[in-house]
Design an enzyme around this catalytic site. Sequence first.
Site, short mmCIF file in Angstrom:
data_model
loop_
_atom_site.label_atom_id
_atom_site.label_comp_id
_atom_site.label_asym_id
_atom_site.label_seq_id
_atom_site.Cartn_x
_atom_site.Cartn_y
_atom_site.Cartn_z
N ASP A 234 3.50 -2.28 -0.13
CA ASP A 234 4.63 -1.63 0.60
C ASP A 234 5.23 -2.80 1.58
OD1 ASP A 234 6.05 0.43 1.66
OD2 ASP A 234 4.61 1.31 2.71
N ASN A 239 6.95 -1.99 7.97
CA ASN A 239 5.64 -2.12 8.05
C ASN A 239 5.30 -3.25 8.82
OD1 ASN A 239 4.78 0.02 6.92
ND2 ASN A 239 4.75 -0.50 4.76
N ASP A 253 -0.08 -1.93 6.87
CA ASP A 253 -0.02 -0.93 5.82
C ASP A 253 -0.36 -1.77 4.58
OD1 ASP A 253 0.09 0.71 7.62
OD2 ASP A 253 2.26 1.49 6.93
N GLU A 255 -2.57 -0.48 2.01
CA GLU A 255 -2.90 0.55 1.19
C GLU A 255 -2.48 0.38 -0.40
OE1 GLU A 255 -2.59 4.66 2.62
OE2 GLU A 255 -0.23 4.36 2.59
#
Length: 365
Positions: A234, A239, A253, A255
Amino acid sequence: MTTSPRPRTTTRDPEALTRRLTAWLGTRLPGARATGATVPDSNGMSSETLLFDIDHPDPPFRSCALRLAADPAAYTIFPRYDMAQQYRTMQLVADRTDLPVPRTLWLEEDPGHLGAPFFVMERAAGRVPPDVMPYTYAGNWLYDATDEERERLEAASVSVLARLHDQAPPAAATFLGAGENPATALHRHVENQRAYYAWVVAGRPHSPVIERGFEWLTEHWPKHPGETVLTWGDARIGNIVYDDAFAPAAVLDWEMAALGPRELDLGWMVYLHRFFQDLTESSGEVGLPQFLRRDRIEERYARLTGHTPRDMEFHTLYAALRQAIVMLRVAYRQVHFGEVPVPDDADALILHRDTLEAMIAGRYW
């Protein structure tokens, strides 16, 4: 975009969550309480974030952020949330690169405490470019910055990608899958997206434009995908926490982290800015047309790494396709909660449908 209410993201009660967090915190730091808990309202549509302080006679750290796997009752954006994998990725990046990754404090995989697995990290001070309203609209700190300040932020943000790709050893990230074979890594990434799309449209109308996008990828597959690196996933400025000097203070972030070619992150950074810029221009505003341009990102990255980005039409279209799947899932969540009616045309739910169609037709760039 400017008038619709923010889609629902949770069914959890923040006060009850804070009480349960305090009970859990006492098992890790006896006598500690969670105080001042707040939920960020400008970023994040997937895992939940809770910001809180620790009240303790002798706290080893004060300000924390908790990342909690998405509420299963809230029609989640992704089918699976592997908090242990995120935690492990952040530790790897912190240990093997010079990127400013938040210090990870605790991982809790037992869902009994807060209803889902979670981890806690130290909270970095600074500012994040907002998603709602996007930073390309007037009235936020990044839009109001000078051209020179945005130039510094852009250069530092591309440097984050360059340093991650050059410094993080992919052999240490094989827990993310795909090994070190570049062809296998890219194929695995795209096949995972196909599976994700199939999950999104299960029992719902399919998207013709997304399915044409997958066909385009097959027809324009890179002859040489390039070396496999650890990608952030991402990779966007929303972020990153920036300090007052417009330098990254924390990269957040992880993930969507995966093994794959460098261009996965580059295409995502290019397109996610274009997504906001195109929306801004479509509403009659100027936005930030000179900021995070594709040619500048590619040039900066090549200068920093010695790697000239290639197949960027493929990777920017792939980024737009991935964003379209996410947007479709967000829209179907709104349908699920009765916030919008069931559509006659699934493609009408994709805000950047025209952009994706233009990319497929070869008339966007």
